[in-house]
Write an enzyme that holds these catalytic residues in place. Structure first.
Site, PDB file in Angstrom:
ATOM      1  N   ASP A  16      41.809  38.597  48.191  1.00 38.03           N
ATOM      2  CA  ASP A  16      42.144  39.918  48.712  1.00 38.03           C
ATOM      3  C   ASP A  16      42.382  39.782  50.221  1.00 38.03           C
ATOM      4  O   ASP A  16      41.869  38.849  50.848  1.00 38.03           O
ATOM      5  CB  ASP A  16      40.994  40.890  48.420  1.00 38.03           C
ATOM      6  CG  ASP A  16      41.176  42.224  49.098  1.00 38.03           C
ATOM      7  OD1 ASP A  16      42.246  42.826  48.934  1.00 38.03           O
ATOM      8  OD2 ASP A  16      40.256  42.660  49.816  1.00 38.03           O
ATOM      9  N   ASP A  67      36.238  42.278  48.062  1.00 40.18           N
ATOM     10  CA  ASP A  67      35.074  42.974  48.621  1.00 40.18           C
ATOM     11  C   ASP A  67      35.071  44.475  48.353  1.00 40.18           C
ATOM     12  O   ASP A  67      34.066  45.135  48.569  1.00 40.18           O
ATOM     13  CB  ASP A  67      35.011  42.755  50.137  1.00 40.18           C
ATOM     14  CG  ASP A  67      36.098  43.536  50.877  1.00 40.18           C
ATOM     15  OD1 ASP A  67      37.251  43.541  50.382  1.00 40.18           O
ATOM     16  OD2 ASP A  67      35.805  44.126  51.923  1.00 40.18           O
ATOM     17  N   ASP A  92      38.983  46.028  44.169  1.00 41.69           N
ATOM     18  CA  ASP A  92      38.993  44.634  43.723  1.00 41.69           C
ATOM     19  C   ASP A  92      38.145  44.428  42.470  1.00 41.69           C
ATOM     20  O   ASP A  92      38.228  43.372  41.829  1.00 41.69           O
ATOM     21  CB  ASP A  92      38.459  43.707  44.827  1.00 41.69           C
ATOM     22  CG  ASP A  92      39.294  43.762  46.090  1.00 41.69           C
ATOM     23  OD1 ASP A  92      40.529  43.825  45.968  1.00 41.69           O
ATOM     24  OD2 ASP A  92      38.721  43.751  47.193  1.00 41.69           O
TER      25      ASP A  92
END
Length: 459
Positions: free
Chosen positions: A148, A347, A351
Site C-alpha cells: 500500500d 495499514d 487494506d
C-alpha cells in the site's frame, strides 16, 4: 485512500467517514446497513478468511505413511525370527519392541512445532508478531509483495518539502507568511505548512481578514496588503503572471508534490510544495525485496501521477493506482490467479480485505485495528525492512523443519534395520530395547537442538 484533498461538486458521490475540510454539505444517504462500504469491507474480510485452506503439515504426511510401515515391519520382523529363524517367542518379541521403540516418531512430531516455536519467538524479538505457524510457513513461498502507498510506503502525513521564493523574500519569510495565513485551518495542506514553520521555529506574523475561497485557496491581509495562497486557478483569477513558476510547479507535480502558490495583489511571491513523503527506509526495503527475487507492486487509491512519482522514488516498477477499497482484494486475487503467492502489506481500513485475501497479510503495527486483525503478521514498527526480515525468517524456519525431518527420518532408516536384527544375522550384536529407547531419545534431543539454532537468526 487519498492522502490529499479531493474537490467535490454538486452531484458527486461522497463516502461515509470522509472529512469535509471547508464549506457545508447536504448529502443524501442512499446506502445503509449491509449496503455500506464498511459492511462490504467486513464481508470481504470474512469471505477471504473463510476461503483459506489449512496448510497440511509435512510431518503429518510423513507420519501417515511412516507409522503403519513401522508397525508392519515390527510385526513382520518378530514373526520372521520366530517362524523362520527358529528363535523363541521372547526373542521375537524383543525384536518387535526394539523396532517400535527406536522408530517411535517423537523426532518427527517435534520437528515442525519446535522450529515454529523458535521461529515465532525470534520474530517477536525482531518486532514481527506472527499470529500462527501457518503464516510463518506460507511466507517462504511468497513470489510477489504488494505494498500500500499511504501510511505504508509513505509517512501518511503531508509535509512541506520545498519552499521556492521568486522575489526578494527568503524561504523562511515566505513559509512564515503562509503558516500565519493557515494557522487556524483544518485543511491537511494548511496543517502541513504550519507544522513546517514550527519545525523551523519561525515567528508567525498576525494576519487579519481571513477568507476561504472555495476550491481555490485563501485570502488574508497583513500590514495593509492582501495576500493569496492557493492553486493555479486562484492566481489566474487575480490576473497574476505566473511566468517561470509554471515550469517549477509542473516539475513539483511530476514529483508527486502539490504546489501551493503564494502571491500578493501585484506579483507571485513563490511556491510551497507539500507532499506525503516516503519513509526513509522504504527504498531500502524495496531494494532488499527485489534482491530476494520478489516482485514488488505498489497498490493505491491515489491518482496515477502521484503514484508513479512516488513509486519511482521508492524503486518500484509495477504500480496499480486509482483502486477502490473493494477492488484491492480483487487485485490480489487476480495476482493469485496467475499462480503467484502474494504477500500484502498495508495499514488502513481499506487494506483489510486485501490483507485477508493475500496468502500472507502483513499489517503495520501503527495501522488501524481492522487491518491488524485481518493480517497474518503484524510489523510492530513502521519500518518496511521488516517485511524482508519476516520472509527470510520464514525461509530459515522451513529450512530448519526440513533438516529436522530429514535427520529424524534418516535416523530411522538406519536404526530400524539394526533393531530388526540385520546385524545379528551376520554375527553382530542384537539391539537391546533399552538402548533403542536411549537412541530414540537422542534423536528427539538432536531435533530440538537443531531447532534452537534458529535463535542465531539475524535480520
Amino acid at each position: 485512500g487519498e492522502s490529499l484533498p479531493v474537490a467535490k461538486k454538486v452531484g458527486d458521490q461522497v463516502v461515509g467517514a470522509s472529512l469535509n475540510q471547508q464549506g457545508s454539505l447536504i448529502v443524501e444517504t442512499n446506502k445503509v446497513g449491509q449496503d455500506t462500504t464498511l459492511a462490504q469491507i467486513i464481508h470481504l474480510v470474512q469471505a477471504a478468511q473463510g476461503s483459506k485452506a489449512p496448510i497440511a503439515q509435512l510431518a503429518d504426511r510423513v507420519a501417515a505413511v511412516f507409522v503403519p510401515v513401522v508397525m508392519t515391519l515390527a510385526l513382520v520382523a518378530g514373526l520372521a525370527w520366530y517362524l523362520i529363524g527358529g528363535q523363541s517367542w521372547g526373542f521375537a518379541l524383543t525384536i518387535s519392541i526394539a523396532v517400535l521403540v527406536i522408530a517411535c516418531p517423537c523426532a518427527l512430531g517435534l520437528a515442525t512445532p519446535t522450529a515454529i516455536m523458535v521461529g515465532t519467538g525470534k520474530g517477536a524479538e525482531q518486532g514481527i508478531l506472527i499470529k500462527s505457524g501457518t503464516a510463518l510457513e506460507m511466507a517462504h513461498q511468497v513470489d510477489a509483495v504488494v505494498l500500500d502507498k499511504t501510511g505504508t510506503l509513505t509517512q501518511g502525513q503531508p509535509q512541506v518539502t520545498d519552499v521556492l521564493p521568486l522575489t526578494g523574500w527568503t524561504p523562511d519569510q515566505l513559509l512564515a507568511l503562509a503558516a500565519a495565513a493557515e494557522v487556524n485551518s483544518e485543511h491537511p495542506l494548511g496543517q502541513a505548512i504550519v507544522a513546517g514553520a514550527r519545525e523551523r521555529e519561525l515567528a508567525l506574523p498576525e494576519v487579519t481578514d481571513f477568507q476561504s475561497l472555495t476550491g481555490s485557496g485563501i485570502q488574508v491581509r497583513l500590514d495593509q496588503a492582501t495576500y493569496y495562497l492557493g492553486n493555479r486557478r486562484l492566481m489566474q483569477e487575480q490576473g497574476l503572471d505566473l511566468g517561470q513558476a509554471e515550469d517549477q510547479a509542473a516539475a513539483l507535480a511530476a514529483g508527486g508534490k502539490t504546489p501551493i502558490y503564494v502571491a500578493n495583489e501585484h506579483e507571485l511571491l513563490g511556491l510551497i510544495a507539500v507532499a506525503d513523503p516516503l519513509k526513509a527506509t522504504s527504498p531500502e526495503a524495496v531494494r532488499r525485496l527485489k534482491a530476494m527475487g520478489l516482485q514488488v507492486i505498489m497498490l493505491t487509491g491515489d491518482n496515477a501521477k502521484t503514484a508513479q512519482a512516488l513509486a519511482a522514488e521508492a524503486g518500484i516498477d509495477q504500480v496499480i493506482s486509482d483502486v477502490l477499497p473493494a477492488d484491492k482484494a480483487q487485485v490480489v486475487a487476480d495476482l493469485q490467479a496467475k499462480g503467484l503467492k502474494v504477500a500484502m502489506v498495508g495499514d488502513g481500513i481499506n487494506d483489510a480485505p486485501a490483507l485477508a485475501q493475500a496468502d500472507v497479510g502483513l499489517a503495520i503495527g501503527r495501522g488501524t485495528d481492522v487491518a491488524i486483525e485481518s493480517a497474518d503478521m503484524v510489523l510492530m514498527g513502521s519500518d518496511l525492512t521488516s517485511v524482508a526480515t519476516a520472509i527470510k525468517l520464514s525461509q530459515a524456519t522451513i529450512r530448519n523443519i526440513k533438516e529436522n525431518l530429514f535427520w529424524a527420518f534418516a535416523y530411522n532408516v538406519l536404526g530400524i534395520p539394526v533393531a530388526m536384527g540385520v546385524l545379528h544375522l551376520f554375527g553382530g550384536p542384537l539391539l537391546n530395547p533399552m538402548l533403542a529407547g536411549a537412541a530414540m531419545s537422542f534423536s528427539s534431543v538432536s531435533v530440538i537442538v537443531n531447532a534452537l539454532r534458529l535463535r542465531r537468526f539475524k535480520a
